[in-house]
Design an enzyme around this catalytic site. Structure first.
Site: not given
Length: 381
Positions: A365, A131-132, A268, A363, A157, A125-126, A340
């Site tokens: 944003t 996009g959106s 830890r 799917e 894709i 699709l994209t 770290g």
């Protein structure tokens, strides 16, 4: 209100958990670093039925409900978000439109092979400029006798380079915008179907993502899925359902990040004691637990609505929005608890942090989810 799962659902969840522990986790770091698609692993998933969970039994699948799919998706994603994507594709973006809109011939041709893993699918699709704004399709399909001639380009894709078939969207009447889009089922060995650039991504490295390029690609008339110019509706209904599964994947990433952080905090030692005894660390863990459980509840409400045949678009958007954003937040906290060490690749939270970031993008944003939710809220008053 019943929060209990059935014996079958729990059995499938436990099978997915066992598979993730025994088959995926031992190679999770290797496939992330190499970026190679784990085809052998995907085939093992297919043998267990994970690629055809949503596909009806008469077409070689298991005919399971969305709640069960989400249970399995969370477990698989805890081990590898990249591996879970193929499972997600077959049980939503690729499988669902064929189930819901396909002819009997199309169902018989594709669904058994998708369920068995004989065929891998992708959802095309994209595009670079869609996009959106998915309705702005520049790929075109023009009728020519008994065929459609397709030209254009798709972007980002998932499974593009490894797929055997594509659910492909193209404009059949560009003057009508979203109302002029149609869907086609296309075999990737069709002349004119080309894989373009394969993307180098921040995370989900073992899930291949690429361009797809179509140059005078001729497909038969019966490749049309559903009705001509009704393809945008296919996209919307399919993505509404798919977001529920994506939200379950988000929960999987978050759950794993939390588990890793808790385990590390109990090992830890600083200032003469395990850091799990420090209240600031405990506050992080409490926040993580609340976010994960809240997201999980949103996911299963949306999945339940889908299974009951009730509208799940807004519930799915809420689940996807919240679960994707807490996935990033929980992974962030997991890295923080590791200090770290969380920033180096020897610790899995480093990968989880990278993998989580995509969840707010694909799917739909987070911004698109908020727009969708707000429009529905305003409409309802």
């Amino acid at each position: 209100m019943d929060f209990h799962f059935t014996e079958e659902q729990l059995m499938i969840r436990d099978t997915a958990r066992e598979f993730a522990e025994e088959q995926i986790k031992p190679i999770e770091t290797e496939i992330d670093e190499s970026g190679e698609y784990p085809k052998e692993l995907i085939m093992k998933m297919a043998e267990l039925g994970f690629l055809g969970m949503i596909i009806p039994e008469e077409y070689g699948g298991s005919g399971l409900d969305m709640v069960t799919v989400c249970l399995a998706a969370e477990e698989i994603t805890k081990a590898s978000a990249a591996v879970s994507l193929t499972m997600g594709l077959h049980n939503s973006l690729v499988g669902l439109p064929i189930i819901d809109y396909g002819t009997e011939e199309q169902k018989k041709k594709y669904l058994p092979k998708l369920a068995s893993g004989e065929m891998l699918g992708c959802f095309a699709l994209t595009e670079p400029n869609a996009g959106s704004d998915a309705g702005n399709q520049e790929t075109t399909a023009v009728e020519d006798g008994d065929h459609w001639v397709i030209n254009g380009r798709k972007q980002f894709i998932t499974n593009g380079p490894v797929s055997d078939m594509a659910v492909l969207f193209a404009a059949t009447d560009r003057s009508r915008g979203p109302r002029g889009i149609s869907v086609f089922l296309v075999d990737t060995d069709t002349p004119g179907f080309n894989v373009g650039a394969i993307e180098k991504k921040m995370g989900i490295s073992a899930s291949p993502t690429s361009e797809l390029i179509f140059e005078d690609m001729r497909v038969p008339k019966d490749a049309l899925l559903g009705k001509k110019n009704r393809g945008f509706r296919v996209a919307v209904t399919t993505i509404d359902a798919a977001r529920v599964g994506v939200a379950a994947q988000c929960v999987g990433v978050a759950q794993r990040a939390m588990e890793e952080a808790i385990a590390y905090s109990k090992e830890r030692k600083q200032f003469g004691q395990h850091i799990s005894g420090f209240q600031l660390i405990q506050a992080h863990i409490a926040d993580m637990a609340v976010m994960v459980e809240s997201a999980r509840l949103l996911v299963y409400k949306a999945a339940w609505l889908y299974d009951q045949g009730k509208p799940c678009g807004t519930a799915g958007a809420m689940a996807k929005l919240y679960a994707s954003e807490i996935s990033t937040k929980v992974a962030h906290k997991a890295v923080q608890i590791h200090g770290g060490y969380g920033y180096i690749k020897d610790y899995v939270v480093e990968r989880l942090y990278r993998d989580a970031r995509i969840m707010e993008l694909y799917e739909g944003t987070s911004e698109i989810q908020r727009i969708s939710i707000a429009l529905d809220m305003v409409k309802k008053g």
